[in-house]
Design a protein around this motif. Structure first.
Motif, PDB file in Angstrom:
ATOM      1  N   GLY A 219     -11.717   2.932 -15.396  1.00 22.06           N
ATOM      2  CA  GLY A 219     -10.591   3.597 -14.757  1.00 22.06           C
ATOM      3  C   GLY A 219      -9.965   2.746 -13.664  1.00 22.06           C
ATOM      4  N   CYS A 220     -10.804   2.092 -12.847  1.00 20.03           N
ATOM      5  CA  CYS A 220     -10.271   1.197 -11.813  1.00 20.03           C
ATOM      6  C   CYS A 220      -9.507   0.045 -12.451  1.00 20.03           C
ATOM      7  N   PHE A 225      -4.505  -3.016 -14.108  1.00 20.77           N
ATOM      8  CA  PHE A 225      -3.787  -3.721 -15.164  1.00 20.77           C
ATOM      9  C   PHE A 225      -2.472  -3.040 -15.520  1.00 20.77           C
ATOM     10  N   VAL A 226      -2.484  -1.721 -15.687  1.00 19.59           N
ATOM     11  CA  VAL A 226      -1.254  -1.033 -16.050  1.00 19.59           C
ATOM     12  C   VAL A 226      -0.245  -1.107 -14.903  1.00 19.59           C
ATOM     13  N   ALA A 310      -9.694 -12.433 -15.395  1.00 21.79           N
ATOM     14  CA  ALA A 310     -10.694 -11.608 -14.745  1.00 21.79           C
ATOM     15  C   ALA A 310     -10.732 -10.190 -15.303  1.00 21.79           C
ATOM     16  N   LEU A 311      -9.585  -9.655 -15.689  1.00 19.96           N
ATOM     17  CA  LEU A 311      -9.542  -8.282 -16.178  1.00 19.96           C
ATOM     18  C   LEU A 311      -9.863  -8.178 -17.662  1.00 19.96           C
ATOM     19  N   TYR A 312      -9.712  -9.273 -18.403  1.00 18.93           N
ATOM     20  CA  TYR A 312      -9.942  -9.202 -19.842  1.00 18.93           C
ATOM     21  C   TYR A 312     -11.282  -9.755 -20.290  1.00 18.93           C
ATOM     22  N   PRO A 367      -2.816  -2.165  -2.895  1.00 21.16           N
ATOM     23  CA  PRO A 367      -4.100  -1.472  -3.108  1.00 21.16           C
ATOM     24  C   PRO A 367      -4.813  -1.853  -4.398  1.00 21.16           C
ATOM     25  N   LEU A 368      -4.135  -2.524  -5.311  1.00 21.32           N
ATOM     26  CA  LEU A 368      -4.783  -2.906  -6.570  1.00 21.32           C
ATOM     27  C   LEU A 368      -5.932  -3.880  -6.337  1.00 21.32           C
TER      28      LEU A 368
END
Length: 411
Positions: A219-220, A225-226, A310-312, A367-368
């Motif tokens: 969820g974070c 990403f979105v 980092a996110l993928y 805040p991301l």
């Protein structure tokens, strides 16, 4: 004897390759929606909040129905759903530019989102069966989706630059082609998927606390990403002052880096294990997002690539972790984990847009970086699943290392 294993590897890799192509076509339409945002802002004079609402329309209903599709696929094999969902994903996007009223545009992209939702649980089940529990091959399946994401702005930009929003029906062509190509293959994989699901269901108990913690981590990631994919094109245009070209390049960088990250994630998991790889990825995401927002000039593109990596890296690993935390509910686990990957971010998107309307886009996105830190903290409570379903998942097993090296073209 030395030729048997490579031949089996190639035979096992062929269905994954076809599923990866289909995955690319479906996730193309997840990437198309944020790529449409700058054109909607320009032609329909939408503000940030309304633009984020289009992304929300594509993700909200999708997130609700995706676990339902997952529960259905836990009870019945539904291979026909894969080509049907692919066509629906393309049809919704194809209709979106033909409607003037904002509500109808949102309804069209919602149809596309339902198609995406229907596709993922069954395709994830088939891919897991075809992969033989190989993290690397699951990474290649996820890579297909990331490639589709990355290609979206490259497809949308030229098509709509020439024909405007009225040219969106042309964007549905890849969906039709992919449905025709994948339909025969998914039918043949259904029996293997049923056998694999039965084996996993009898091999361990469901770990709901672990699954819920993993869902919080996802969820974070989703919000980060979105949120970035919805606004990075507008943000890059503002920061670099080169208009739509800068935004398209930034969005492409964000998506294309994910293709590399997904393959890298399979290799790192083969060496270090999935949980350790997930933790390290979110730790790296914190300075990457901060750099994207704070470092001036064209360095923005470099930080966008780092954020994407980092996110993928943990993306496909989180899918298989969810499946192994709930070995008797693989479809449900796939539906929830893949649904959360877009839904929570879609819900947060309008809030980010509303905040940006008042305090500016960079401040609204700040805040991301904090959420990346929260994902890292939550990931410290994850453990590698045990039992038959997690076979080969806890660390660097020999077969997985060999498969990872072959997939990357290395000895």
């Amino acid at each position: 004897m030395t030729t048997t294993k490579p031949r089996q590897d190639r035979r096992g890799a062929a269905p994954i390759a076809v599923l990866a192509v289909g995955h690319a076509a479906v996730d193309l339409y997840q990437g198309v929606v944020p790529a449409l945002v700058p054109f909607l802002v320009a032609e329909r004079a939408l503000d940030y909040r309304s633009a984020a609402g289009v992304v929300l329309a594509a993700t909200l209903l999708s997130s609700i129905v995706q676990p339902l599709f997952g529960a259905l696929t836990d009870r019945w094999a539904m291979p026909w759903l894969i080509p049907a969902a692919t066509v629906a994903a393309g049809a919704g996007v194809g209709l979106a530019g033909l409607f003037g009223p904002y509500a109808l545009v949102c309804a069209a992209v919602a149809l596309s989102g339902v198609g995406v939702a229907a596709y993922h649980p069954e395709s994830a089940r088939l891919a897991r069966a075809a992969s033989g529990n190989s993290h690397t091959r699951m990474g290649w399946f996820s890579l297909g989706g990331n490639v589709g994401f990355a290609l979206a702005p490259l497809l949308v930009g030229p098509v709509l630059a020439v024909g405007g929003l009225g040219a969106t029906p042309w964007l549905a062509v890849p969906a039709v082609a992919a449905a025709v190509c994948t339909a025969p293959v998914v039918r043949g994989l259904a029996a293997r998927s049923a056998a694999a699901s039965a084996a996993r269901g009898g091999g361990g108990r469901d770990d709901w606390p672990g699954f819920l913690r993993l869902s919080a981590v996802i969820g974070c990631r989703s919000v980060v990403f979105v949120g970035l994919s919805s606004f990075i094109a507008l943000y890059a245009g503002q920061r670099l002052g080169t208009g739509g070209a800068a935004g398209t390049a930034a969005l492409f960088t964000l998506f294309a880096g994910g293709a590399v990250g997904t393959v890298l994630g399979g290799r790192l998991a083969a060496r270090w294990g999935r949980v350790r790889t997930v933790r390290l990825s979110y730790a790296a995401a914190v300075p990457a997002v901060a750099g994207l927002l704070l470092v001036p000039g064209p360095a923005l593109y470099g930080f966008a690539a780092l954020v994407s990596l980092a996110l993928y890296v943990p993306f496909s690993l989180q899918v298989t972790l969810g499946q192994d935390y709930l070995p008797s509910r693989v479809g449900t686990a796939s539906g929830v984990t893949l649904g959360l990957a877009v839904s929570v971010g879609g819900l947060a998107g309008p809030a980010i847009g509303l905040l940006a309307d008042h305090v500016g886009l960079r401040t609204a996105l700040a805040p991301l970086a904090v959420l990346c830190g929260l994902a890292w903290l939550l990931a410290w409570g994850l453990v590698e699943p045990t039992g038959a379903a997690a076979e080969g998942g806890a660390g660097p097993v020999a077969g997985e290392r060999e498969d990872a090296g072959e997939a990357l073209g290395r000895p």
